[in-house]
Design a protein around this motif. Structure first.
Motif, PDB file in Angstrom:
ATOM      1  N   GLU A 139     -42.942  49.827 -44.021  1.00 59.49           N
ATOM      2  CA  GLU A 139     -42.321  48.797 -44.846  1.00 59.49           C
ATOM      3  C   GLU A 139     -41.763  49.396 -46.140  1.00 59.49           C
ATOM      4  O   GLU A 139     -40.665  49.074 -46.564  1.00 59.49           O
ATOM      5  CB  GLU A 139     -43.335  47.702 -45.196  1.00 59.49           C
ATOM      6  CG  GLU A 139     -43.841  46.935 -44.005  1.00 59.49           C
ATOM      7  CD  GLU A 139     -44.950  45.958 -44.365  1.00 59.49           C
ATOM      8  OE1 GLU A 139     -45.286  45.833 -45.570  1.00 59.49           O
ATOM      9  OE2 GLU A 139     -45.481  45.312 -43.446  1.00 59.49           O
ATOM     10  N   LYS A 190     -40.560  43.902 -40.905  1.00 57.81           N
ATOM     11  CA  LYS A 190     -39.975  43.954 -42.251  1.00 57.81           C
ATOM     12  C   LYS A 190     -38.912  45.044 -42.355  1.00 57.81           C
ATOM     13  O   LYS A 190     -37.925  44.879 -43.054  1.00 57.81           O
ATOM     14  CB  LYS A 190     -41.053  44.157 -43.304  1.00 57.81           C
ATOM     15  CG  LYS A 190     -41.881  42.928 -43.522  1.00 57.81           C
ATOM     16  CD  LYS A 190     -42.817  43.103 -44.686  1.00 57.81           C
ATOM     17  CE  LYS A 190     -43.696  41.871 -44.787  1.00 57.81           C
ATOM     18  NZ  LYS A 190     -44.475  41.874 -46.002  1.00 57.81           N
ATOM     19  N   VAL A 224     -42.117  45.094 -51.812  1.00 62.83           N
ATOM     20  CA  VAL A 224     -42.290  45.697 -50.492  1.00 62.83           C
ATOM     21  C   VAL A 224     -42.302  47.222 -50.614  1.00 62.83           C
ATOM     22  O   VAL A 224     -43.045  47.906 -49.907  1.00 62.83           O
ATOM     23  CB  VAL A 224     -41.203  45.219 -49.505  1.00 62.83           C
ATOM     24  CG1 VAL A 224     -41.373  45.888 -48.148  1.00 62.83           C
ATOM     25  CG2 VAL A 224     -41.229  43.705 -49.357  1.00 62.83           C
ATOM     26  N   SER A 237     -45.653  48.772 -51.035  1.00 69.37           N
ATOM     27  CA  SER A 237     -46.612  48.563 -49.954  1.00 69.37           C
ATOM     28  C   SER A 237     -47.298  49.870 -49.574  1.00 69.37           C
ATOM     29  O   SER A 237     -46.705  50.942 -49.657  1.00 69.37           O
ATOM     30  CB  SER A 237     -45.898  47.991 -48.722  1.00 69.37           C
ATOM     31  OG  SER A 237     -46.754  47.959 -47.604  1.00 69.37           O
ATOM     32  N   ALA A 260     -39.039  38.902 -45.947  1.00 68.63           N
ATOM     33  CA  ALA A 260     -39.402  40.291 -46.257  1.00 68.63           C
ATOM     34  C   ALA A 260     -40.587  40.359 -47.209  1.00 68.63           C
ATOM     35  O   ALA A 260     -41.402  41.286 -47.131  1.00 68.63           O
ATOM     36  CB  ALA A 260     -38.208  41.031 -46.842  1.00 68.63           C
TER      37      ALA A 260
END
Length: 134
Positions: free
Chosen positions: A114, A50, A106, A109, A42
């Protein structure tokens, strides 16, 4: 999952999900040791799917089937039979929680496909109560 195209990665995640979190709510002995691998994927920039990885981690995190069954039989002679399975759930949730920094990365992002599932998982982690004492 790590180097395949999107379709291959999606199939691999589904297959692994069936093995470590059957039906999306039953963890097993292999679940907790697999979580760091899922977190590594991930957090890798080149990995496809992801969102699916984060959804699988969310399924692992929220699973409480064995704790619920143990609580339901707590006053009966069968409650000891759930000790091993409740340990799997606890270890699995702990493993996901240990990867919080990866999930937070993440979540920041610029890709909403994601970031959104990562933020959803973080919210779940914040909102989920600890397992009850058995």
């Amino acid at each position: 999952m790590a180097y395949g195209d999107e379709d291959t990665a999606r199939i691999a995640i589904d297959d692994l999900g069936d093995a470590i979190c059957a039906l999306g709510f039953v963890v097993g002995e292999a679940t907790a040791p697999t979580v760091p691998f899922l977190l590594e994927l991930a957090g890798s920039p080149h990995v496809a799917c992801k969102a699916e990885l984060l959804d699988l981690l969310g399924s692992v995190y929220r699973t409480d089937l064995w704790h619920s069954a143990a609580a339901a039989t707590q006053d009966r002679k069968h409650d000891a039979s759930y000790r091993q399975q409740t340990g799997w759930e606890t270890a699995s949730r702990t493993a996901v929680h240990a990867g919080r920094s990866v999930i937070e990365g993440v979540a920041s992002s610029v890709r909403p496909e994601e970031a959104s599932p990562a933020r959803k998982l973080l919210q779940m982690m914040d909102d989920t109560l600890p397992f009850p004492e058995l």
